[in-house]
Design an enzyme around this catalytic site. Structure first.
Site, mmCIF file in Angstrom:
data_model
loop_
_atom_site.group_PDB
_atom_site.id
_atom_site.type_symbol
_atom_site.label_atom_id
_atom_site.label_comp_id
_atom_site.label_asym_id
_atom_site.label_seq_id
_atom_site.Cartn_x
_atom_site.Cartn_y
_atom_site.Cartn_z
ATOM 1 N N ASN A 1 83.066 5.900 5.518
ATOM 2 C CA ASN A 1 83.911 5.049 6.350
ATOM 3 C C ASN A 1 83.278 4.934 7.742
ATOM 4 O OD1 ASN A 1 86.026 4.260 8.224
ATOM 5 N ND2 ASN A 1 87.480 4.622 6.582
ATOM 6 N N ASP B 1 84.622 3.190 10.349
ATOM 7 C CA ASP B 1 85.603 2.744 11.338
ATOM 8 C C ASP B 1 85.358 3.338 12.722
ATOM 9 O OD1 ASP B 1 86.820 1.388 9.280
ATOM 10 O OD2 ASP B 1 88.628 2.627 9.238
ATOM 11 N N HIS B 2 84.998 4.622 12.777
ATOM 12 C CA HIS B 2 84.898 5.280 14.075
ATOM 13 C C HIS B 2 83.653 4.859 14.849
ATOM 14 C CE1 HIS B 2 88.504 7.607 13.730
ATOM 15 N NE2 HIS B 2 88.162 7.986 12.520
ATOM 16 N N ARG C 1 84.224 -0.490 24.896
ATOM 17 C CA ARG C 1 83.664 -1.380 25.912
ATOM 18 C C ARG C 1 83.756 -2.856 25.507
ATOM 19 N NH1 ARG C 1 80.028 1.030 29.630
ATOM 20 N NH2 ARG C 1 80.900 3.057 30.186
ATOM 21 N N HIS D 1 88.429 -0.246 7.391
ATOM 22 C CA HIS D 1 89.858 -0.549 7.440
ATOM 23 C C HIS D 1 90.051 -1.662 8.457
ATOM 24 C CE1 HIS D 1 94.231 1.100 8.179
ATOM 25 N NE2 HIS D 1 94.204 -0.207 7.918
ATOM 26 N N ARG E 1 92.408 -3.398 10.392
ATOM 27 C CA ARG E 1 93.796 -3.264 10.820
ATOM 28 C C ARG E 1 94.329 -4.586 11.373
ATOM 29 N NH1 ARG E 1 96.437 1.567 11.942
ATOM 30 N NH2 ARG E 1 95.354 3.425 11.183
ATOM 31 N N ARG F 1 91.914 -2.906 16.016
ATOM 32 C CA ARG F 1 91.576 -1.905 17.030
ATOM 33 C C ARG F 1 90.149 -1.384 16.886
ATOM 34 N NH1 ARG F 1 95.384 3.184 15.557
ATOM 35 N NH2 ARG F 1 96.943 1.523 15.586
ATOM 36 N N HIS F 2 89.576 -1.509 15.693
ATOM 37 C CA HIS F 2 88.180 -1.082 15.538
ATOM 38 C C HIS F 2 87.384 -2.091 14.721
ATOM 39 C CE1 HIS F 2 89.996 0.674 11.942
ATOM 40 N NE2 HIS F 2 90.492 1.708 12.595
ATOM 41 N N GLU G 1 89.967 -1.266 3.173
ATOM 42 C CA GLU G 1 91.304 -0.732 3.351
ATOM 43 C C GLU G 1 92.113 -1.715 4.176
ATOM 44 O OE1 GLU G 1 90.455 4.079 3.240
ATOM 45 O OE2 GLU G 1 90.877 3.105 5.164
ATOM 46 N N THR H 1 95.508 7.382 13.530
ATOM 47 C CA THR H 1 94.829 7.121 12.269
ATOM 48 C C THR H 1 95.895 7.139 11.191
ATOM 49 O OG1 THR H 1 93.018 7.827 10.814
ATOM 50 C CG2 THR H 1 94.337 9.571 11.841
ATOM 51 N N THR H 2 95.546 6.798 9.969
ATOM 52 C CA THR H 2 96.530 6.754 8.895
ATOM 53 C C THR H 2 97.122 8.143 8.687
ATOM 54 O OG1 THR H 2 95.257 4.999 7.852
ATOM 55 C CG2 THR H 2 96.926 6.089 6.509
ATOM 56 N N GLU I 1 93.679 6.743 -4.285
ATOM 57 C CA GLU I 1 93.023 7.665 -3.368
ATOM 58 C C GLU I 1 94.076 8.650 -2.890
ATOM 59 O OE1 GLU I 1 90.800 7.865 0.972
ATOM 60 O OE2 GLU I 1 90.622 6.027 -0.224
ATOM 61 N N HIS J 1 90.548 11.658 3.654
ATOM 62 C CA HIS J 1 91.238 11.900 4.910
ATOM 63 C C HIS J 1 91.085 13.363 5.319
ATOM 64 C CE1 HIS J 1 93.714 10.077 8.081
ATOM 65 N NE2 HIS J 1 94.123 11.311 8.283
ATOM 66 N N GLY J 2 90.348 13.568 6.410
ATOM 67 C CA GLY J 2 90.191 14.892 6.981
ATOM 68 C C GLY J 2 89.166 15.776 6.300
ATOM 69 N N GLY K 1 84.700 9.762 6.787
ATOM 70 C CA GLY K 1 84.257 8.994 7.946
ATOM 71 C C GLY K 1 84.156 9.815 9.204
ATOM 72 N N HIS K 2 85.277 10.353 9.686
ATOM 73 C CA HIS K 2 85.315 10.971 11.007
ATOM 74 C C HIS K 2 84.337 12.126 11.138
ATOM 75 C CE1 HIS K 2 86.953 13.457 14.322
ATOM 76 N NE2 HIS K 2 87.151 12.279 14.870
#
Length: 241
Positions: free
Chosen positions: A7, A9-10, A18, A43, A45, A49-50, A70, A100-101, A151, A191-192, A213-214
Site C-alpha cells: 500500500n 497511501d503514506h 506540501r 485507497h 478516499r 487526503r492522500h 480500496e 486511518t481505517t 481482507e 492493517h498494522g 503499507g505503513h
C-alpha cells in the site's frame, strides 16, 4: 504461498503535506514492483487526503503486476472503479475524521445492497473484496454477498496491549481464516502488520496476500523504498503457506 501487496497511501500522504509533486506514489509503486511486490494497493478516499485520481489512472496504465483499489461503497467510487478497471476493488468503511481505517466494514444487514454494488464489477471481470473483522457473522455475510475475497482486519491484533490480548486476537483471525475458506472465500490480511508481528502468521495456512503499507514506508524513510520492500518480501517468501 502468500504474497506481498504494498500500500503506497503514506507516500501520497507525505506529498500532500506540501500539495506538490513529490514523493510520487506512482514511482514508489514501481520501485515496490522491482523489489518483488506482487501488487499495489491504493485507497482513493472521498476527501482525497492522500491518493489522487491521477495516481489511480497512472498506476492502472503502468503497473506490471496488479492494482487493488480500496474505496467506500459510494456511487462516485463505483463509477471511478468501473472506468479505471483495477484488478480488484476492496470495499472499506470510511470516516472523514479518522486518521486511518479503524475497523472492518459492517456487512451483516447490508447484504442486498453490497450484492448489487459489486455485481457490475463481476460482470467485467474485476475481483471484489470486503475489509472486515474476523467475526463469524461478518464472514458469513460476506460469503452471501458473493465477493471473491475478504481482507481480515489485523489492526486489533497489532495494537494489542499485552501478549494475552495479542494471542486472543490472533486466534480469532486464524479461526476467521478457516471459516472463510470453508465458505469459498480467498483470504487476505491487512492493517498494522510489520516486520515483527507478521511472524505470528508464519505457519497459518490459507493466506493469499499480506497488505502492508505503513511499516514499509516507515522503514523506507531510513533505508530506501527498494530495500524496505525487499526485506518484507524475503520474510514472506520464507512462509510455508
Amino acid at each position: 504461498m502468500p504474497i506481498l501487496v504494498v500500500n503506497v497511501d503514506h507516500v501520497a500522504t507525505l506529498r500532500q503535506q506540501r500539495l506538490g509533486i513529490e514523493p510520487d506514489p506512482v514511482t514508489a509503486a514501481h520501485m515496490a514492483e522491482l523489489a518483488g511486490a506482487r501488487g499495489i494497493i491504493v485507497h482513493l478516499r472521498e476527501d482525497r487526503r492522500h491518493i489522487q485520481d491521477r495516481d489511480v489512472s497512472l498506476l492502472r496504465q503502468t503497473l506490471k503486476t496488479r492494482l487493488h483499489l480500496e474505496m467506500a461503497a459510494t456511487e462516485e467510487m463505483q463509477g471511478i472503479a468501473l472506468a479505471e478497471k483495477p484488478h480488484m476493488v476492496c470495499l472499506v468503511p470510511e470516516k472523514r475524521e479518522e486518521l486511518t481505517t479503524e475497523g472492518g466494514l459492517v456487512v451483516a444487514g447490508r447484504v442486498d445492497f453490497l450484492q448489487a454494488y459489486v455485481k457490475p464489477f463481476h460482470e467485467i471481470g474485476i475481483a471484489s473484496s470486503l475489509f472486515i473483522e474476523a467475526d463469524p457473522d461478518q464472514i458469513r455475510a460476506a460469503a452471501r454477498v458473493g465477493v471473491t475475497h475478504v481482507e481480515l482486519h489485523t489492526g486489533h491484533f497489532a495494537d494489542a496491549p499485552d501478549a494475552a490480548e495479542r494471542k486472543r486476537q490472533r486466534d480469532a483471525i486464524v479461526a476467521g481464516i478457516g471459516l472463510a475458506r470453508t465458505l469459498g472465500l480467498k483470504v487476505n490480511l491487512g492493517h498494522g502488520l510489520n516486520y515483527d508481528n507478521i511472524f505470528d502468521f508464519e505457519a497459518v495456512p490459507g493466506i493469499c496476500e499480506f497488505s502492508i503499507g505503513h511499516s514499509i514506508v516507515s522503514r523506507a524513510v531510513l533505508t530506501g523504498f527498494g530495500p524496505a520492500v525487499r526485506d518484507m518480501v524475503d520474510i514472506i517468501n520464507r512462509f510455508p503457506g
